[in-house]
Motif scaffolding. Structure first.
Motif, PDB file in Angstrom:
ATOM      1  N   GLU A 248      23.919 -38.303   2.191  1.00 28.40           N
ATOM      2  CA  GLU A 248      24.363 -38.360   3.987  1.00 28.40           C
ATOM      3  C   GLU A 248      23.508 -39.819   4.379  1.00 28.40           C
ATOM      4  O   GLU A 248      24.190 -40.258   5.233  1.00 28.40           O
ATOM      5  N   GLU A 249      23.417 -40.687   3.210  1.00 33.12           N
ATOM      6  CA  GLU A 249      23.345 -42.212   3.903  1.00 33.12           C
ATOM      7  C   GLU A 249      24.390 -43.108   3.115  1.00 33.12           C
ATOM      8  O   GLU A 249      24.197 -44.406   3.131  1.00 33.12           O
ATOM      9  N   LYS A 250      25.147 -42.499   1.991  1.00 31.66           N
ATOM     10  CA  LYS A 250      25.791 -43.269   1.231  1.00 31.66           C
ATOM     11  C   LYS A 250      27.139 -42.430   1.066  1.00 31.66           C
ATOM     12  O   LYS A 250      27.691 -41.599   0.647  1.00 31.66           O
ATOM     13  N   MET A 251      28.551 -43.420   1.123  1.00 32.05           N
ATOM     14  CA  MET A 251      29.800 -42.788   0.696  1.00 32.05           C
ATOM     15  C   MET A 251      30.748 -43.740  -0.414  1.00 32.05           C
ATOM     16  O   MET A 251      30.193 -44.835  -0.556  1.00 32.05           O
ATOM     17  N   GLN A 252      32.093 -43.439  -0.845  1.00 31.03           N
ATOM     18  CA  GLN A 252      32.935 -43.851  -1.367  1.00 31.03           C
ATOM     19  C   GLN A 252      33.994 -43.730  -0.746  1.00 31.03           C
ATOM     20  O   GLN A 252      34.883 -42.442  -0.529  1.00 31.03           O
ATOM     21  N   CYS A 253      34.775 -45.189  -0.667  1.00 28.88           N
ATOM     22  CA  CYS A 253      35.948 -44.724   0.486  1.00 28.88           C
ATOM     23  C   CYS A 253      37.068 -44.707   0.080  1.00 28.88           C
ATOM     24  O   CYS A 253      37.397 -45.589  -1.009  1.00 28.88           O
TER      25      CYS A 253
END
Length: 331
Positions: A248-253
């Protein structure tokens, strides 16, 4: 309110660029789950990353004729996650519990997509130009940001930050007012278009020229956007940004662009300029609070110029609640 993982597990999310996956299996992460991706004869397979035997990392194994073979003890798993071979006792029936979770996977647009649910809640984004041979593509290295996927999409969609955050790249500090614009509902997202007096790159030390650029934003819920740039002085190109949620607080784009194949210099120009632009965005996005994508608007004050980001957030909130996504709110 559904949990973050429950709300978005039924959607397609990219976990790797196609060019990254070769003969060896590849580790991946999605919505708190550790995965391993590997090529099969007809396509790609995605399973739980750790072996059911002793918890070995299957991404350190090998792809063989029967499936994915663990590098620790040789247990081999088929595409459906069931163990099909135990070398230490080949004549003994394989225990039913000797299996790892498997997930839907497909390959499209140069990406490997995964859906963690039994049935997808929506189709993949509809980007036919990436498959008809009319454009070439160039990708940036993966963007690992300490923000939620929704926060990432909001900063891409934010038409009011261009003149402030992107000073020195393409932002025009003299253009502070955002003209009125409409937001249109699409079958699986929203669309908006603005014209922005961007500053074209300086050439030969001359002052940068104002380039009136039409920006067309097309969102596919929950975390994908196609952004088309149509300048008057420069060449048209389209950017695709798909934020894949790790948590919910980290992503990879996954961030790439399509362009006319005859523009031989475009890849170098795009990578250099876009990395500088996105670094400006990253610094701003990672400093926002809360880091998780807000579930309402009560802690913020908005104006009409924020309409695109607001409509996007309303859609994501609806998905989180398990409600249908309604059309854009009236002015």
């Amino acid at each position: 309110m559904r949990s973050y993982e429950e709300a978005f597990s039924a959607y397609w999310h990219p976990v790797a660029f196609s060019h990254e996956l070769k003969e060896r299996p590849l580790p991946a992460r999605l919505l708190g789950r550790e995965l391993v991706v590997w090529r099969t004869g007809p396509g790609v397979a995605v399973t739980q990353r750790y072996c059911a035997h002793r918890g070995a990392d299957l991404s350190q194994g090998a792809v063989v004729g029967q499936g994915l073979r663990c590098g620790f003890h040789g247990w081999t798993y088929g595409q459906d996650g069931r163990c099909v071979h135990v070398p230490s006792q080949p004549s003994v029936p394989i225990p039913p519990r000797a299996a790892v979770a498997s997930y839907r996977a497909t390959e499209r647009y140069g990406l490997i997509w995964v859906c963690l649910a039994a049935e997808p809640a929506a189709p993949l984004p509809d980007w036919p130009e990436l498959e008809d041979g009319s454009v070439a593509t160039v990708a940036l290295p993966l963007l690992d940001w300490n923000v939620s996927a929704g926060r990432m999409l909001e900063i891409v969609l934010d038409v009011t930050h261009l003149s402030w955050v992107h000073e020195g790249t393409f932002g025009n500090p003299a253009q502070q007012q955002v003209p009125p614009y409409d937001v249109e509902r699409l079958p699986h997202g929203v669309r908006a278009q603005i014209t922005y007096p961007a500053l074209a790159p300086s050439i030969g030390g001359a002052p940068p020229k104002v380039d009136r650029t039409t920006l067309t934003y097309e969102v596919t819920y929950p975390f994908a956007v196609r952004l088309t740039f149509k300048p008057t002085l420069f060449f048209k190109h389209t950017v695709y940004a798909i934020a894949s949620p790790w948590s919910e607080e980290k992503m990879q784009c996954f961030y790439f662009s399509s362009y006319h194949p005859n523009l031989k210099m475009f890849p170098d120009i795009f990578v250099k300029s876009e990395r500088a632009i996105l670094e400006q965005d990253r610094v701003m996005a990672e400093a926002q609070r809360p880091k998780a994508h807000p579930l309402d608007f009560s802690g913020e004050v908005h104006v009409k110029a924020d309409r695109l980001t607001n409509e996007y957030r309303r859609g994501v909130i609806a998905l989180r609640l398990g409600h249908p996504v309604e059309g854009p709110a009236p002015d």
